[in-house]
Motif scaffolding. Sequence first.
Motif, PDB file in Angstrom:
ATOM      1  N   MET A  80       0.361  -0.993  -0.278  1.00  0.00           N
ATOM      2  CA  MET A  80      -0.026   0.345   0.075  1.00  0.00           C
ATOM      3  C   MET A  80       0.855   1.162   0.110  1.00  0.00           C
ATOM      4  O   MET A  80       1.525   0.543   0.455  1.00  0.00           O
ATOM      5  CB  MET A  80      -0.851   0.005   0.995  1.00  0.00           C
ATOM      6  CG  MET A  80      -1.633   1.166   1.300  1.00  0.00           C
ATOM      7  SD  MET A  80      -3.303   0.717   2.834  1.00  0.00           S
ATOM      8  CE  MET A  80      -2.929   2.651   3.362  1.00  0.00           C
ATOM      9  N   THR A  81       0.214   1.802  -1.036  1.00  0.00           N
ATOM     10  CA  THR A  81       0.991   3.308  -0.889  1.00  0.00           C
ATOM     11  C   THR A  81       1.111   4.042   0.276  1.00  0.00           C
ATOM     12  O   THR A  81      -0.160   4.401   0.586  1.00  0.00           O
ATOM     13  CB  THR A  81       1.472   4.097  -2.401  1.00  0.00           C
ATOM     14  OG1 THR A  81       0.095   4.377  -2.621  1.00  0.00           O
ATOM     15  CG2 THR A  81       1.880   3.154  -3.160  1.00  0.00           C
ATOM     16  N   ASP A  82       1.607   5.253   0.428  1.00  0.00           N
ATOM     17  CA  ASP A  82       1.530   6.559   1.765  1.00  0.00           C
ATOM     18  C   ASP A  82       0.267   7.234   0.601  1.00  0.00           C
ATOM     19  O   ASP A  82       0.531   7.449  -0.419  1.00  0.00           O
ATOM     20  CB  ASP A  82       2.295   7.193   2.261  1.00  0.00           C
ATOM     21  CG  ASP A  82       2.459   7.459   2.839  1.00  0.00           C
ATOM     22  OD1 ASP A  82       1.104   7.518   4.001  1.00  0.00           O
ATOM     23  OD2 ASP A  82       3.980   7.753   3.866  1.00  0.00           O
ATOM     24  N   ILE A  83      -0.522   7.354   1.759  1.00  0.00           N
ATOM     25  CA  ILE A  83      -1.525   8.794   0.974  1.00  0.00           C
ATOM     26  C   ILE A  83      -0.882  10.704   0.959  1.00  0.00           C
ATOM     27  O   ILE A  83      -1.353  11.160   0.149  1.00  0.00           O
ATOM     28  CB  ILE A  83      -2.279   9.210   1.827  1.00  0.00           C
ATOM     29  CG1 ILE A  83      -2.797   9.388   3.254  1.00  0.00           C
ATOM     30  CG2 ILE A  83      -3.431   7.417   2.301  1.00  0.00           C
ATOM     31  CD1 ILE A  83      -3.635   9.019   4.130  1.00  0.00           C
ATOM     32  N   VAL A  84       0.707  10.413   1.563  1.00  0.00           N
ATOM     33  CA  VAL A  84       0.859  11.957   1.336  1.00  0.00           C
ATOM     34  C   VAL A  84       2.644  11.172   0.546  1.00  0.00           C
ATOM     35  O   VAL A  84       2.875  10.848   1.134  1.00  0.00           O
ATOM     36  CB  VAL A  84       1.149  12.640   2.552  1.00  0.00           C
ATOM     37  CG1 VAL A  84      -0.708  12.889   3.502  1.00  0.00           C
ATOM     38  CG2 VAL A  84       1.656  11.265   3.672  1.00  0.00           C
ATOM     39  N   ASP A  85       2.921  12.443   0.434  1.00  0.00           N
ATOM     40  CA  ASP A  85       3.852  12.697  -0.547  1.00  0.00           C
ATOM     41  C   ASP A  85       5.335  12.904   0.805  1.00  0.00           C
ATOM     42  O   ASP A  85       4.528  13.235   2.145  1.00  0.00           O
ATOM     43  CB  ASP A  85       4.419  13.711  -0.731  1.00  0.00           C
ATOM     44  CG  ASP A  85       4.166  14.727  -0.459  1.00  0.00           C
ATOM     45  OD1 ASP A  85       5.222  15.336   0.364  1.00  0.00           O
ATOM     46  OD2 ASP A  85       3.369  15.715  -0.890  1.00  0.00           O
ATOM     47  N   ARG A 100       7.173   0.254   3.976  1.00  0.00           N
ATOM     48  CA  ARG A 100       8.939   0.484   4.616  1.00  0.00           C
ATOM     49  C   ARG A 100       8.709  -0.912   5.259  1.00  0.00           C
ATOM     50  O   ARG A 100       9.217  -0.691   6.832  1.00  0.00           O
ATOM     51  CB  ARG A 100       9.198   2.255   4.756  1.00  0.00           C
ATOM     52  CG  ARG A 100       8.711   2.332   3.222  1.00  0.00           C
ATOM     53  CD  ARG A 100       9.808   4.276   4.076  1.00  0.00           C
ATOM     54  NE  ARG A 100      11.287   3.715   4.251  1.00  0.00           N
ATOM     55  CZ  ARG A 100      11.463   4.545   5.253  1.00  0.00           C
ATOM     56  NH1 ARG A 100      10.998   5.556   5.697  1.00  0.00           N
ATOM     57  NH2 ARG A 100      13.185   4.887   5.526  1.00  0.00           N
ATOM     58  N   GLU A 101       8.167  -1.738   5.400  1.00  0.00           N
ATOM     59  CA  GLU A 101       8.198  -2.628   6.025  1.00  0.00           C
ATOM     60  C   GLU A 101       9.534  -2.973   6.762  1.00  0.00           C
ATOM     61  O   GLU A 101       9.800  -2.898   8.227  1.00  0.00           O
ATOM     62  CB  GLU A 101       7.644  -4.150   6.129  1.00  0.00           C
ATOM     63  CG  GLU A 101       5.997  -3.741   5.150  1.00  0.00           C
ATOM     64  CD  GLU A 101       5.336  -5.029   4.821  1.00  0.00           C
ATOM     65  OE1 GLU A 101       5.709  -6.085   4.727  1.00  0.00           O
ATOM     66  OE2 GLU A 101       4.064  -4.899   4.383  1.00  0.00           O
ATOM     67  N   ASP A 102      10.486  -3.085   6.553  1.00  0.00           N
ATOM     68  CA  ASP A 102      11.705  -3.880   6.315  1.00  0.00           C
ATOM     69  C   ASP A 102      12.322  -1.977   6.989  1.00  0.00           C
ATOM     70  O   ASP A 102      13.456  -2.330   8.358  1.00  0.00           O
ATOM     71  CB  ASP A 102      13.009  -4.049   5.626  1.00  0.00           C
ATOM     72  CG  ASP A 102      12.955  -5.314   5.186  1.00  0.00           C
ATOM     73  OD1 ASP A 102      11.734  -6.580   5.043  1.00  0.00           O
ATOM     74  OD2 ASP A 102      12.641  -5.618   3.639  1.00  0.00           O
ATOM     75  N   GLU A 129      12.910  -3.111  11.526  1.00  0.00           N
ATOM     76  CA  GLU A 129      14.407  -2.520  11.911  1.00  0.00           C
ATOM     77  C   GLU A 129      14.349  -1.697  12.941  1.00  0.00           C
ATOM     78  O   GLU A 129      15.032  -2.229  14.220  1.00  0.00           O
ATOM     79  CB  GLU A 129      15.374  -2.842  11.056  1.00  0.00           C
ATOM     80  CG  GLU A 129      15.929  -3.570   9.761  1.00  0.00           C
ATOM     81  CD  GLU A 129      17.175  -2.804   8.940  1.00  0.00           C
ATOM     82  OE1 GLU A 129      17.086  -2.073   9.416  1.00  0.00           O
ATOM     83  OE2 GLU A 129      16.712  -3.465   7.803  1.00  0.00           O
ATOM     84  N   LYS A 130      13.796  -0.683  12.651  1.00  0.00           N
ATOM     85  CA  LYS A 130      13.500   0.701  13.305  1.00  0.00           C
ATOM     86  C   LYS A 130      13.193  -0.055  15.331  1.00  0.00           C
ATOM     87  O   LYS A 130      13.362   0.149  16.243  1.00  0.00           O
ATOM     88  CB  LYS A 130      12.808   1.544  12.835  1.00  0.00           C
ATOM     89  CG  LYS A 130      12.142   2.803  14.378  1.00  0.00           C
ATOM     90  CD  LYS A 130      13.170   3.843  13.773  1.00  0.00           C
ATOM     91  CE  LYS A 130      12.579   5.209  14.639  1.00  0.00           C
ATOM     92  NZ  LYS A 130      13.734   5.452  15.109  1.00  0.00           N
ATOM     93  N   ILE A 131      11.674  -0.383  15.200  1.00  0.00           N
ATOM     94  CA  ILE A 131      11.452  -0.776  15.950  1.00  0.00           C
ATOM     95  C   ILE A 131      11.808  -1.885  16.923  1.00  0.00           C
ATOM     96  O   ILE A 131      11.978  -2.136  18.038  1.00  0.00           O
ATOM     97  CB  ILE A 131      10.042  -1.217  16.102  1.00  0.00           C
ATOM     98  CG1 ILE A 131       8.887   0.042  15.353  1.00  0.00           C
ATOM     99  CG2 ILE A 131       8.983  -2.338  17.255  1.00  0.00           C
ATOM    100  CD1 ILE A 131       7.403  -0.738  14.997  1.00  0.00           C
TER     101      ILE A 131
END
Length: 148
Positions: free
Chosen positions: A1-6, A82-84, A88-90
């Motif tokens: 799914m793409t983000d709804i904002v730029d 950006r699941e990866d 990693e961040k969490i």
Amino acid sequence: MTDIVDAATRSRMMSGIRGRNTKPEILVRSLLHRRGFRFRLHARELPGKPDILFPRYHAAIFVHGCFWHGHDCPLFKPPGTREDFWREKIGRNQANDLKARDTLLAAGWRVGVVWECAIRGKDKDIEGMARRLGEWLRSEQASVEERG
């Protein structure tokens, strides 16, 4: 799914998310202050920079947001983009939390964790949570965790 904002808008939105003095943190502080507990904030000299520090009780409390710290509760939903990156961040946040907790316990501090899900929602017993934290502070118990 793409983000709804730029990307620029998303970056601006994410940079506005605070790391200190969040609503859950202020609520926990207020409840404990009303019960007579005095504390310091964001002790930079200690591992993990505890959100609330009680030198008299040799105790530290972290107030964790369920999203940023990857709590296994209904408030945590991993992002679809950006699941990866987010995994990693969490994961790093969770590793840092565990390291800070273990280091504080090894240094003789007592450590409490209050999760956002213990506070958010209309059916939450926040007065009961504050009472339990107060009992923990007066006890000799090494750690406590409040979750929803």
